[in-house]
Design a protein around this motif. Structure first.
Motif, PDB file in Angstrom:
ATOM      1  N   VAL A 332      26.916 -37.838   3.060  1.00  0.00           N
ATOM      2  CA  VAL A 332      26.190 -39.086   2.795  1.00  0.00           C
ATOM      3  C   VAL A 332      24.971 -38.769   1.944  1.00  0.00           C
ATOM      4  CG1 VAL A 332      24.967 -41.041   3.824  1.00  0.00           C
ATOM      5  CG2 VAL A 332      26.979 -40.074   4.972  1.00  0.00           C
ATOM      6  N   GLU A 333      24.812 -39.479   0.836  1.00  0.00           N
ATOM      7  CA  GLU A 333      23.680 -39.244  -0.053  1.00  0.00           C
ATOM      8  C   GLU A 333      22.415 -39.897   0.498  1.00  0.00           C
ATOM      9  OE1 GLU A 333      24.609 -40.571  -3.950  1.00  0.00           O
ATOM     10  OE2 GLU A 333      26.124 -39.023  -4.318  1.00  0.00           O
ATOM     11  N   ILE A 334      21.262 -39.352   0.099  1.00  0.00           N
ATOM     12  CA  ILE A 334      19.974 -39.917   0.520  1.00  0.00           C
ATOM     13  C   ILE A 334      19.815 -41.318  -0.064  1.00  0.00           C
ATOM     14  CG2 ILE A 334      17.476 -39.688   0.299  1.00  0.00           C
ATOM     15  CD1 ILE A 334      17.822 -36.674   0.352  1.00  0.00           C
ATOM     16  N   ASN A 335      19.469 -42.254   0.797  1.00  0.00           N
ATOM     17  CA  ASN A 335      19.265 -43.642   0.375  1.00  0.00           C
ATOM     18  C   ASN A 335      18.138 -44.212   1.230  1.00  0.00           C
ATOM     19  OD1 ASN A 335      19.432 -46.502   0.007  1.00  0.00           O
ATOM     20  ND2 ASN A 335      21.537 -46.254  -0.717  1.00  0.00           N
ATOM     21  N   HIS A 336      16.922 -44.178   0.682  1.00  0.00           N
ATOM     22  CA  HIS A 336      15.753 -44.610   1.452  1.00  0.00           C
ATOM     23  C   HIS A 336      15.782 -46.100   1.756  1.00  0.00           C
ATOM     24  CE1 HIS A 336      13.516 -40.880  -0.208  1.00  0.00           C
ATOM     25  NE2 HIS A 336      13.968 -40.642   1.011  1.00  0.00           N
ATOM     26  N   GLU A 337      16.385 -46.874   0.896  1.00  0.00           N
ATOM     27  CA  GLU A 337      16.451 -48.314   1.139  1.00  0.00           C
ATOM     28  C   GLU A 337      17.275 -48.625   2.387  1.00  0.00           C
ATOM     29  OE1 GLU A 337      17.791 -52.419  -1.193  1.00  0.00           O
ATOM     30  OE2 GLU A 337      17.835 -50.482  -2.226  1.00  0.00           O
ATOM     31  N   ARG A 338      18.434 -47.979   2.502  1.00  0.00           N
ATOM     32  CA  ARG A 338      19.269 -48.198   3.683  1.00  0.00           C
ATOM     33  C   ARG A 338      18.621 -47.615   4.933  1.00  0.00           C
ATOM     34  NH1 ARG A 338      25.570 -47.061   1.835  1.00  0.00           N
ATOM     35  NH2 ARG A 338      25.694 -48.743   0.283  1.00  0.00           N
ATOM     36  N   ALA A 339      17.993 -46.456   4.791  1.00  0.00           N
ATOM     37  CA  ALA A 339      17.310 -45.855   5.933  1.00  0.00           C
ATOM     38  C   ALA A 339      16.225 -46.786   6.461  1.00  0.00           C
ATOM     39  CB  ALA A 339      16.706 -44.505   5.535  1.00  0.00           C
ATOM     40  N   PHE A 340      15.462 -47.374   5.555  1.00  0.00           N
ATOM     41  CA  PHE A 340      14.402 -48.305   5.955  1.00  0.00           C
ATOM     42  C   PHE A 340      14.986 -49.523   6.663  1.00  0.00           C
ATOM     43  CE2 PHE A 340      11.555 -51.896   5.074  1.00  0.00           C
ATOM     44  CZ  PHE A 340      10.376 -51.405   5.611  1.00  0.00           C
ATOM     45  N   ARG A 341      16.110 -50.027   6.173  1.00  0.00           N
ATOM     46  CA  ARG A 341      16.728 -51.206   6.779  1.00  0.00           C
ATOM     47  C   ARG A 341      17.193 -50.909   8.207  1.00  0.00           C
ATOM     48  NH1 ARG A 341      20.820 -51.955   3.641  1.00  0.00           N
ATOM     49  NH2 ARG A 341      22.576 -51.538   5.030  1.00  0.00           N
ATOM     50  N   TYR A 342      17.850 -49.770   8.398  1.00  0.00           N
ATOM     51  CA  TYR A 342      18.341 -49.434   9.741  1.00  0.00           C
ATOM     52  C   TYR A 342      17.192 -49.165  10.710  1.00  0.00           C
ATOM     53  CZ  TYR A 342      23.136 -49.108   7.994  1.00  0.00           C
ATOM     54  OH  TYR A 342      24.369 -49.387   7.463  1.00  0.00           O
ATOM     55  N   PHE A 343      16.165 -48.451  10.268  1.00  0.00           N
ATOM     56  CA  PHE A 343      15.021 -48.188  11.132  1.00  0.00           C
ATOM     57  C   PHE A 343      14.302 -49.490  11.494  1.00  0.00           C
ATOM     58  CE2 PHE A 343      14.728 -43.678   9.299  1.00  0.00           C
ATOM     59  CZ  PHE A 343      15.365 -43.137  10.404  1.00  0.00           C
ATOM     60  N   SER A 344      14.198 -50.401  10.549  1.00  0.00           N
ATOM     61  CA  SER A 344      13.536 -51.683  10.811  1.00  0.00           C
ATOM     62  C   SER A 344      14.302 -52.481  11.860  1.00  0.00           C
ATOM     63  CB  SER A 344      13.411 -52.493   9.516  1.00  0.00           C
ATOM     64  OG  SER A 344      12.621 -51.811   8.567  1.00  0.00           O
ATOM     65  N   GLN A 345      15.651 -52.472  11.760  1.00  0.00           N
ATOM     66  CA  GLN A 345      16.460 -53.185  12.747  1.00  0.00           C
ATOM     67  C   GLN A 345      16.247 -52.601  14.141  1.00  0.00           C
ATOM     68  OE1 GLN A 345      20.444 -52.824  11.250  1.00  0.00           O
ATOM     69  NE2 GLN A 345      20.146 -54.338   9.615  1.00  0.00           N
ATOM     70  N   ALA A 346      16.222 -51.271  14.246  1.00  0.00           N
ATOM     71  CA  ALA A 346      16.040 -50.636  15.548  1.00  0.00           C
ATOM     72  C   ALA A 346      14.625 -50.836  16.073  1.00  0.00           C
ATOM     73  CB  ALA A 346      16.363 -49.146  15.447  1.00  0.00           C
ATOM     74  N   ALA A 347      13.633 -50.839  15.185  1.00  0.00           N
ATOM     75  CA  ALA A 347      12.244 -51.029  15.605  1.00  0.00           C
ATOM     76  C   ALA A 347      12.026 -52.432  16.166  1.00  0.00           C
ATOM     77  CB  ALA A 347      11.300 -50.770  14.438  1.00  0.00           C
ATOM     78  N   LYS A 348      12.690 -53.410  15.594  1.00  0.00           N
ATOM     79  CA  LYS A 348      12.573 -54.782  16.105  1.00  0.00           C
ATOM     80  C   LYS A 348      13.129 -54.900  17.513  1.00  0.00           C
ATOM     81  CE  LYS A 348      12.694 -57.073  11.592  1.00  0.00           C
ATOM     82  NZ  LYS A 348      13.470 -57.976  10.690  1.00  0.00           N
ATOM     83  N   LEU A 349      14.065 -54.010  17.846  1.00  0.00           N
ATOM     84  CA  LEU A 349      14.636 -54.005  19.194  1.00  0.00           C
ATOM     85  C   LEU A 349      13.830 -53.137  20.149  1.00  0.00           C
ATOM     86  CD1 LEU A 349      18.430 -53.737  18.250  1.00  0.00           C
ATOM     87  CD2 LEU A 349      17.175 -55.776  18.992  1.00  0.00           C
ATOM     88  N   GLY A 350      12.677 -52.624  19.664  1.00  0.00           N
ATOM     89  CA  GLY A 350      11.767 -51.884  20.527  1.00  0.00           C
ATOM     90  C   GLY A 350      11.988 -50.392  20.594  1.00  0.00           C
ATOM     91  N   ASN A 351      12.784 -49.813  19.691  1.00  0.00           N
ATOM     92  CA  ASN A 351      13.042 -48.379  19.723  1.00  0.00           C
ATOM     93  C   ASN A 351      11.848 -47.618  19.141  1.00  0.00           C
ATOM     94  OD1 ASN A 351      14.232 -45.755  18.323  1.00  0.00           O
ATOM     95  ND2 ASN A 351      15.575 -46.304  20.029  1.00  0.00           N
ATOM     96  N   THR A 352      11.248 -46.747  19.947  1.00  0.00           N
ATOM     97  CA  THR A 352      10.050 -46.029  19.501  1.00  0.00           C
ATOM     98  C   THR A 352      10.369 -44.980  18.436  1.00  0.00           C
ATOM     99  OG1 THR A 352      10.352 -44.442  21.323  1.00  0.00           O
ATOM    100  CG2 THR A 352       8.943 -46.352  21.730  1.00  0.00           C
ATOM    101  N   HIS A 353      11.563 -44.405  18.494  1.00  0.00           N
ATOM    102  CA  HIS A 353      11.958 -43.413  17.495  1.00  0.00           C
ATOM    103  C   HIS A 353      12.004 -44.056  16.112  1.00  0.00           C
ATOM    104  CE1 HIS A 353      12.749 -39.296  18.219  1.00  0.00           C
ATOM    105  NE2 HIS A 353      13.861 -39.232  17.517  1.00  0.00           N
ATOM    106  N   ALA A 354      12.538 -45.264  16.054  1.00  0.00           N
ATOM    107  CA  ALA A 354      12.623 -45.976  14.778  1.00  0.00           C
ATOM    108  C   ALA A 354      11.229 -46.307  14.260  1.00  0.00           C
ATOM    109  CB  ALA A 354      13.449 -47.246  14.952  1.00  0.00           C
ATOM    110  N   MET A 355      10.322 -46.710  15.165  1.00  0.00           N
ATOM    111  CA  MET A 355       8.942 -46.999  14.739  1.00  0.00           C
ATOM    112  C   MET A 355       8.304 -45.764  14.110  1.00  0.00           C
ATOM    113  SD  MET A 355       7.578 -49.058  18.091  1.00  0.00           S
ATOM    114  CE  MET A 355       8.523 -50.388  18.841  1.00  0.00           C
ATOM    115  N   ALA A 356       8.499 -44.623  14.756  1.00  0.00           N
ATOM    116  CA  ALA A 356       7.900 -43.389  14.252  1.00  0.00           C
ATOM    117  C   ALA A 356       8.464 -43.007  12.887  1.00  0.00           C
ATOM    118  CB  ALA A 356       8.124 -42.261  15.253  1.00  0.00           C
ATOM    119  N   PHE A 357       9.777 -43.176  12.708  1.00  0.00           N
ATOM    120  CA  PHE A 357      10.368 -42.840  11.410  1.00  0.00           C
ATOM    121  C   PHE A 357       9.926 -43.813  10.318  1.00  0.00           C
ATOM    122  CE2 PHE A 357      13.359 -40.069  13.701  1.00  0.00           C
ATOM    123  CZ  PHE A 357      13.352 -38.987  12.840  1.00  0.00           C
TER     124      PHE A 357
END
Length: 728
Positions: A332-357
């Motif tokens: 899988v190639e590096i894609n910061h846009e997709r990484a940001f989208r997935y982390f944002s979705q997890a952070a909205k659900l309260g995941n602290t790991h996603a907030m930190a990333f």
């Protein structure tokens, strides 16, 4: 210059270190072709500041004018033209763009001038400028897109630029033709281009051309040395590996350390605090035995499945895909846009790991996420308050470096220690750095060594790098050059050139063995053990070369892989010497390799082979007892070896039994038996009595059976009732 060096290298002795020192002096007076360095003039005849040696200062040569009103007169710098001062030749005021100069200090007053170049030279310069512009446009598009079709189109444009004589374009085109990347593979044409570039002084071409075309170690060392002195990091890495292993040169840990350190400094400076690049090193031998299991790549359908889970709100899938797109890897190639989208979705659900990333992404900044310390700090605080180690580490570094907040070493140390206690390696590395440099804490090399060692257990590249520096300098620990070289080698192997692994693997899966082996060859020269074994495996399984060349080449790479601890390569070396592939049949050497493999990793295959050689007496005195022992050890070491070991042991027992019976003399055995002494003088009567008792027993048994059958017949019951006629 090159011919002279070749004479030196083909002599009885050659000291490469002395050669490097000589070249460092010579390199100051021989500018690299195709490059315009700072201080070099743009007009003919000027040597700039490059033509000095041994500290002598010589003024630059002044061009003599051609044509104009002062033909044959030298230029005078600086001169005035339309009230502006010019320190060198200029094209201002010339519609055709030719360079000119004044021969007096004021052109407006004296009108004395001439051209600095002929028409041919001007045309050549214009073509060079046009080629450079085309090259930069193509390079910008290549670096900004991940679409292979778009890159292929731009490489076709680079072919035209290369035809115009642009050296950098020629390098890229030659590489593409050599490896089959974006252009049709043409090894012959690539080789010709690389050899021409190498003679012109291209460090990159000097590095790679001898990998594919030169079998002479001395000639290869000349090119590698030129490439390293020209600043090519891959050439430095190759020389580091050769000095470390003693390939073609006298083994020298200090020289290896020097070359590896140059590369490691660059790799470490190009790396963030993350654990490093995800390098996928697929071992082809394992991939063939277990397809898909060894590659470590995600299949497209599996990736789509995880994406579906993430879209449905699966937090673990969101975090996993976010990290995968943030760091790359597993195909899988590096894609910061997709990484940001997935982390944002997890952070909205309260995941602290996603907030930190998310905080980390805002700290580093990228095309998809603008750098913003304040936003990053908010995410780090939320994650740290909930006990997340990534958030604690990020908040600690924010206090340490003053990112969006005043520097506070006490709080930085507190948060980093909390994260390190939870096993977060970034925090461990940062704490090691603080104790090493004495930043915010009292300098303590022992404590720094402890944190770096702890982080290195998870493969953190910056931890390897810092440990290597401590071992190389003897800081906080006894100096150890071999340990430092081992650590720096690991750091160097995380460089961007490691991306070539996935390209080579992709070519192998597509059946393009020429492209695959060409890419693995370059990586093998750099010292990657997996690449060395892959080259040997491809040569072992294919017919890329004539048989007289294939096996010796494969043997060479199996030898290098085995020297780095790969047990299967050690067994292969035993097989090659056992069967005489690429070398003479040598059972003693084969047994030595099998024994080393068995001692190194208790290999079942090596143990079985040792048992076979002891059984047959090949390269060693025949010993069936030792053979059985090795067969039993092979069965114990691996379940897969139990059946072969059982068959071999059974065969061993059968062969030895037959051999024993063949050697047995029955007549002599019977003649030596005295029945009177064994059974007594009345042995014949005893034997007749035994036979009579046996005969009576048989007769009584048969009569009882007959009487039972008569009784059953009288009752009307069949002797053997038919089961199929009985009611169910």
């Amino acid at each position: 210059m090159i011919s002279l060096l070749l004479i030196v290298f083909h002599g009885e002795t050659a000291d490469l270190e002395d050669l490097e020192e000589t070249l460092k002096v010579e390199n100051e007076v021989i500018p690299r072709s195709g490059e315009v360095e700072e201080g070099e003039a743009l007009y003919p005849g000027d040597t700039g500041a490059q033509g000095t040696r041994h500290g002598e200062s010589q003024p630059p040569q002044v061009p003599v004018t051609v044509g104009g009103t002062a033909a044959g007169e030298p230029c005078l710098f600086p001169f005035l033209f339309l009230g502006k001062e010019y320190p060198a030749c200029t094209a201002d005021g010339q519609p055709d763009g030719r360079l000119w100069c004044a021969t007096t200090d004021d052109y407006d007053r004296d009108k004395r001038w001439g051209f600095c170049e002929t028409e041919g030279q001007a045309e050549q310069r214009h073509r060079a400028v046009e080629a450079e512009e085309m090259y930069q446009r193509a390079l910008t598009i290549i670096n900004s897109t991940s679409r292979r079709s778009q890159r292929r189109k731009e490489y076709e444009r680079l072919v035209k630029v290369a035809d115009m004589g642009h050296s950098k374009a020629m390098e890229r085109v030659a590489y593409a033709m050599l490896f089959g990347d974006y252009l049709a593979q043409n090894i012959t044409q690539a080789k010709d281009m690389l050899e021409k570039l190498a003679l012109d002084g291209s460090p990159k071409a000097q590095m790679v051309c001898c990998v594919v075309s030169v079998d002479d170690f001395c000639f290869a060392l000349v090119y590698y040395t030129f490439g390293a002195l020209g600043g090519n990091l891959v050439a430095h890495m190759i020389l580091g590996y050769r000095y470390w292993s003693g390939i073609g040169v006298m083994q020298s840990c200090e020289s290896a350390l020097t070359h590896y350190r140059v590369v490691a400094d660059h790799v470490a400076s190009d790396m963030s605090l993350a654990a490093g690049r995800a390098v996928q090193r697929v071992r082809l031998l394992d991939e063939v035995d277990h397809p898909g299991a060894a590659s470590g790549t995600l299949e497209e359908d599996l990736l789509q499945y995880y994406q579906l889970l993430a879209e449905k709100g699966d937090v673990q899938a969101q975090i996993g895909l976010g990290q995968l797109h943030l760091h790359g890897g597993r195909g899988v190639e590096i894609n910061h846009e997709r990484a940001f989208r997935y982390f944002s979705q997890a952070a909205k659900l309260g995941n602290t790991h996603a907030m930190a990333f998310l905080g980390k992404m805002y700290t580093d900044g990228s095309d998809a996420v603008p750098q913003n310390n304040e936003t990053a700090l908010q995410y780090f605080r939320r994650a740290a308050e909930l006990g997340d180690p990534v958030g604690q580490s990020g908040l600690g570094m924010a206090y340490l470096y003053g990112r969006g907040i005043p520097v506070n070493y006490e709080l930085a140390l507190s948060y980093l220690e909390k994260a390190a206690e939870q096993g977060w390696v970034d925090a461990q590395v940062q704490l090691g750095t603080m104790y090493y440099n004495g930043v915010g804490v009292q300098q303590d090399y022992k404590q720094a060594l402890q944190y770096f060692s702890l982080a290195s257990q998870t493969g953190h590249i910056l931890a390897f790098y810092n440990l290597a520096q401590m071992h190389a300098s003897g800081t906080g620990i006894m100096r150890s050059c071999p340990t430092a070289v081992e650590l720096l080698k690991n750091v160097c192997e995380q460089g961007r050139w490691s991306d070539r692994f996935m390209e080579a693997y992709r070519s192998f899966r597509e059946g393009d063995l020429d492209a695959s082996v060409a890419q693995y060859l370059v990586l093998a020269e750099q010292g990657y053990e997996v690449a060395q074994s892959n080259v040997a495996f491809i040569l072992d399984q294919s017919e890329l070369f004539h048989e007289n060349e294939t096996y010796p080449r494969a043997l060479l790479h199996w030898t290098r892989a085995a020297a780095q601890g790969y047990v299967v390569a050690r067994i292969k070396l035993g097989d090659y010497h056992f069967y005489g592939y690429g070398t003479d049949v040598d059972y003693e050497t084969a047994m030595m390799h099998y024994r080393l493999a068995s001692e190194q990793q208790h290999s079942a295959q090596a143990l079985f082979n040792l048992g076979y050689m002891y059984e047959k007496g090949l390269g060693v005195k025949q010993d069936v007892h030792l053979a059985k022992r090795f067969y039993d050890m092979a069965a114990e070491s691996s379940p897969d070896a139990q059946v072969p070991a059982f068959l071999a042991t059974s065969n061993l027992w059968l062969v030895n039994s037959v051999q024993y019976l063949q050697e047995l003399d029955v007549k002599e055995l019977l003649s030596g038996v005295d029945l009177d002494q064994l059974l007594g003088p009345e042995w014949d009567l005893c034997l007749m009595t035994v036979f009579a008792l046996l005969l009576g027993t048989i007769i009584a048994y048969r009569q009882s059976r007959r009487q039972a059958a008569i009784r059953l017949a009288q009752r009307g019951v069949p002797d053997q009732p038919q089961a199929e006629n009985q009611p169910q």
